[in-house]
Design a protein around this motif. Structure first.
Motif, PDB file in Angstrom:
ATOM      1  N   GLU A 135      -0.228   7.741  -8.238  1.00  0.00           N
ATOM      2  CA  GLU A 135       0.165   7.883  -9.637  1.00  0.00           C
ATOM      3  C   GLU A 135       1.351   6.980  -9.962  1.00  0.00           C
ATOM      4  O   GLU A 135       2.215   6.734  -9.124  1.00  0.00           O
ATOM      5  N   ARG A 136       1.361   6.506 -11.187  1.00  0.00           N
ATOM      6  CA  ARG A 136       2.505   5.734 -11.666  1.00  0.00           C
ATOM      7  C   ARG A 136       2.453   5.728 -13.185  1.00  0.00           C
ATOM      8  O   ARG A 136       1.369   5.650 -13.777  1.00  0.00           O
ATOM      9  N   ALA A 137       3.630   5.796 -13.828  1.00  0.00           N
ATOM     10  CA  ALA A 137       3.672   5.730 -15.283  1.00  0.00           C
ATOM     11  C   ALA A 137       3.257   4.339 -15.737  1.00  0.00           C
ATOM     12  O   ALA A 137       3.433   3.365 -15.010  1.00  0.00           O
ATOM     13  N   PRO A 138       2.718   4.213 -16.943  1.00  0.00           N
ATOM     14  CA  PRO A 138       2.337   2.895 -17.449  1.00  0.00           C
ATOM     15  C   PRO A 138       3.535   1.935 -17.439  1.00  0.00           C
ATOM     16  O   PRO A 138       4.688   2.354 -17.594  1.00  0.00           O
ATOM     17  N   LEU A 139       3.224   0.663 -17.267  1.00  0.00           N
ATOM     18  CA  LEU A 139       4.253  -0.376 -17.190  1.00  0.00           C
ATOM     19  C   LEU A 139       3.914  -1.457 -18.208  1.00  0.00           C
ATOM     20  O   LEU A 139       2.845  -2.074 -18.150  1.00  0.00           O
ATOM     21  N   THR A 140       4.829  -1.658 -19.147  1.00  0.00           N
ATOM     22  CA  THR A 140       4.603  -2.703 -20.146  1.00  0.00           C
ATOM     23  C   THR A 140       5.435  -3.934 -19.802  1.00  0.00           C
ATOM     24  O   THR A 140       6.651  -3.843 -19.606  1.00  0.00           O
ATOM     25  N   LEU A 141       4.753  -5.051 -19.721  1.00  0.00           N
ATOM     26  CA  LEU A 141       5.422  -6.343 -19.481  1.00  0.00           C
ATOM     27  C   LEU A 141       4.944  -7.270 -20.586  1.00  0.00           C
ATOM     28  O   LEU A 141       3.737  -7.564 -20.684  1.00  0.00           O
ATOM     29  N   GLY A 142       5.857  -7.710 -21.430  1.00  0.00           N
ATOM     30  CA  GLY A 142       5.458  -8.533 -22.571  1.00  0.00           C
ATOM     31  C   GLY A 142       4.455  -7.777 -23.418  1.00  0.00           C
ATOM     32  O   GLY A 142       4.688  -6.610 -23.782  1.00  0.00           O
ATOM     33  N   GLU A 143       3.307  -8.397 -23.704  1.00  0.00           N
ATOM     34  CA  GLU A 143       2.299  -7.744 -24.546  1.00  0.00           C
ATOM     35  C   GLU A 143       1.210  -7.059 -23.729  1.00  0.00           C
ATOM     36  O   GLU A 143       0.157  -6.697 -24.259  1.00  0.00           O
ATOM     37  N   THR A 144       1.439  -6.923 -22.436  1.00  0.00           N
ATOM     38  CA  THR A 144       0.437  -6.321 -21.552  1.00  0.00           C
ATOM     39  C   THR A 144       0.949  -4.990 -21.013  1.00  0.00           C
ATOM     40  O   THR A 144       2.096  -4.913 -20.551  1.00  0.00           O
ATOM     41  N   THR A 145       0.111  -3.952 -21.090  1.00  0.00           N
ATOM     42  CA  THR A 145       0.475  -2.683 -20.460  1.00  0.00           C
ATOM     43  C   THR A 145      -0.475  -2.376 -19.315  1.00  0.00           C
ATOM     44  O   THR A 145      -1.702  -2.369 -19.494  1.00  0.00           O
ATOM     45  N   PHE A 146       0.102  -2.184 -18.128  1.00  0.00           N
ATOM     46  CA  PHE A 146      -0.682  -1.790 -16.957  1.00  0.00           C
ATOM     47  C   PHE A 146      -0.708  -0.267 -16.890  1.00  0.00           C
ATOM     48  O   PHE A 146       0.335   0.387 -16.926  1.00  0.00           O
ATOM     49  N   HIS A 147      -1.920   0.280 -16.790  1.00  0.00           N
ATOM     50  CA  HIS A 147      -2.108   1.722 -16.629  1.00  0.00           C
ATOM     51  C   HIS A 147      -2.654   1.947 -15.227  1.00  0.00           C
ATOM     52  O   HIS A 147      -3.599   1.257 -14.810  1.00  0.00           O
ATOM     53  N   PHE A 148      -2.106   2.914 -14.530  1.00  0.00           N
ATOM     54  CA  PHE A 148      -2.481   3.129 -13.139  1.00  0.00           C
ATOM     55  C   PHE A 148      -3.410   4.332 -13.069  1.00  0.00           C
ATOM     56  O   PHE A 148      -3.043   5.435 -13.459  1.00  0.00           O
ATOM     57  N   VAL A 149      -4.641   4.068 -12.620  1.00  0.00           N
ATOM     58  CA  VAL A 149      -5.720   5.047 -12.701  1.00  0.00           C
ATOM     59  C   VAL A 149      -6.055   5.550 -11.304  1.00  0.00           C
ATOM     60  O   VAL A 149      -6.396   4.759 -10.419  1.00  0.00           O
TER      61      VAL A 149
ATOM     62  N   THR B  92       0.863  -1.176   0.000  1.00  0.00           N
ATOM     63  CA  THR B  92       0.000   0.000   0.000  1.00  0.00           C
ATOM     64  C   THR B  92       0.897   1.222   0.000  1.00  0.00           C
ATOM     65  O   THR B  92       2.097   1.112   0.186  1.00  0.00           O
ATOM     66  N   GLY B  93       0.329   2.366  -0.238  1.00  0.00           N
ATOM     67  CA  GLY B  93       1.157   3.570  -0.276  1.00  0.00           C
ATOM     68  C   GLY B  93       1.824   3.722  -1.625  1.00  0.00           C
ATOM     69  O   GLY B  93       1.461   3.052  -2.591  1.00  0.00           O
ATOM     70  N   PRO B  94       2.772   4.635  -1.719  1.00  0.00           N
ATOM     71  CA  PRO B  94       3.445   4.910  -2.993  1.00  0.00           C
ATOM     72  C   PRO B  94       4.095   3.657  -3.560  1.00  0.00           C
ATOM     73  O   PRO B  94       4.429   2.722  -2.834  1.00  0.00           O
ATOM     74  N   TRP B  95       4.270   3.656  -4.870  1.00  0.00           N
ATOM     75  CA  TRP B  95       4.788   2.481  -5.558  1.00  0.00           C
ATOM     76  C   TRP B  95       6.273   2.270  -5.285  1.00  0.00           C
ATOM     77  O   TRP B  95       7.062   3.211  -5.266  1.00  0.00           O
ATOM     78  N   ASP B  96       6.634   1.036  -5.138  1.00  0.00           N
ATOM     79  CA  ASP B  96       8.039   0.617  -5.183  1.00  0.00           C
ATOM     80  C   ASP B  96       8.304   0.187  -6.619  1.00  0.00           C
ATOM     81  O   ASP B  96       7.871  -0.881  -7.041  1.00  0.00           O
ATOM     82  N   LEU B  97       8.991   1.053  -7.370  1.00  0.00           N
ATOM     83  CA  LEU B  97       9.144   0.803  -8.814  1.00  0.00           C
ATOM     84  C   LEU B  97      10.092  -0.353  -9.108  1.00  0.00           C
ATOM     85  O   LEU B  97      10.153  -0.834 -10.245  1.00  0.00           O
ATOM     86  N   ASP B  98      10.799  -0.804  -8.095  1.00  0.00           N
ATOM     87  CA  ASP B  98      11.700  -1.941  -8.314  1.00  0.00           C
ATOM     88  C   ASP B  98      10.943  -3.269  -8.378  1.00  0.00           C
ATOM     89  O   ASP B  98      11.502  -4.290  -8.762  1.00  0.00           O
ATOM     90  N   TRP B  99       9.691  -3.228  -7.955  1.00  0.00           N
ATOM     91  CA  TRP B  99       8.921  -4.479  -7.955  1.00  0.00           C
ATOM     92  C   TRP B  99       7.781  -4.318  -8.947  1.00  0.00           C
ATOM     93  O   TRP B  99       7.034  -3.340  -8.904  1.00  0.00           O
ATOM     94  N   THR B 100       7.655  -5.239  -9.858  1.00  0.00           N
ATOM     95  CA  THR B 100       6.713  -5.057 -10.977  1.00  0.00           C
ATOM     96  C   THR B 100       5.517  -6.009 -10.902  1.00  0.00           C
ATOM     97  O   THR B 100       4.941  -6.382 -11.927  1.00  0.00           O
TER      98      THR B 100
END
Lengths: 209, 209
Positions: free
Chosen positions: B107-121, B79-87
């Protein structure tokens, strides 16, 4: 007395909403399944009226038991000592046609209505189950509900076959007893399912220890 | 942009125990489905390993969506702000292969893993659904869970088709979110059921208003 395969199995049939409610929070003499509008009809209409033909095998299985164990709330919404002028919701010809052991804290003489005799048991679940097994002989003992009694039986580990009749509604009834609340972890064997538009019949068995 | 039948339908798949739990109370980075021993395996093994062949049609339906909406807890136990080292738990090739809208307060920038992009809303459910519908075009939008998000979507009335994958276990997890808790009354249409030993697939649709 005929002694066959030994102990009869214990079955349990209960009609529930998708979220595990079997009645509203406040059943009354006029509304056995609680004061949520339509609760009883939503949960049980598949057993009655023109729908019953579509569920003949499940209804026959419910009525195949040699004895029933029932929570007091399935017999009467009243708490405290019995009002002997009121004989429950089941009318002159209850469908059970076998001994029904009603768990209660208050003594009462047996009550025969049609071919069904209700016995009022104050010795707790173990006593009621023992008397039901004795009465049933080799035939199944059925736990008839409500949800509170079913939960008590699950906690005690006495149900061999659990048959859920799941209606396509979410009732979300604050204050009512929800099936499976506080019963602990149980891994069951999924024996089968039969879908119909009115209700999905799901059968589970206890896994062998 | 192709405009076909108008708005795409919103589906929701969730694997639940008989008592409506989709995870244990305390998921961690190591145990995505909570700290109840075996919770994740009990609920989801039908999707993986040799069982997956037996559930090909249900898995294909889950992966047919044009966009997904996901609760933060399905992406990260933190919970709380993102740890960007963990995906997240989904590895280098998440199965979605479509935009996944993750609801979060951070807030977090979109994260693309393989063919999937996670958008943080961060704009709430309405914003996430609008973006998912836009991304999906005429294809379904899928509510991916967990139970808290599904309950939020049921309260908001946005789910057209609810597909429950019910495993034959009672988990009784104090402190975990239970499907249908507090969602209000819903009368659904039972569309079908498919039984297997590992899981029973139950499909419900919202009734036309």
């Amino acid at each position: 007395m005929t002694v066959g395969t030994g102990m009869s199995i214990v079955t349990c049939d209960i009609a529930v909403s998708l979220d595990g409610f079997a009645a509203g929070p406040h059943p009354t003499r006029e509304l056995p399944f609680g004061d949520v509008v339509g609760t009883g009809e939503v949960l049980h209409s598949w057993m009655f009226d023109h729908h019953a033909d579509d569920h003949r095998q499940e209804i026959a299985a419910i009525l195949d038991a040699g004895a029933y164990v029932m929570g007091r709330g399935m017999f009467s919404p009243d708490t405290g000592p019995w009002d002997l002028d009121w004989t429950g919701w089941w009318g002159d010809e209850p469908p059970y046609r076998a001994p029904v052991l009603v768990l209660t804290h208050h003594e009462r003489a047996p009550l025969t209505l049609g071919e069904t005799t209700f016995h009022f048991v104050t010795g707790g679940l173990e006593d009621a189950m023992a008397r039901a097994r004795h009465a049933a002989g080799d035939r199944p003992v059925s736990v008839a509900g409500g949800a509170g009694l079913v939960n008590q039986c699950l906690r005690a580990g006495v149900i061999d076959e659990l048959r859920l009749h799941v209606v396509p509604a979410v009732l979300d009834v604050p204050g009512a007893t929800r099936l499976f609340d506080g019963v602990g972890r149980h891994d069951l064997e999924a024996v089968g399912a039969r879908w119909t538009p009115e209700v999905t019949h799901l059968t589970y068995r206890r896994r062998a220890d």
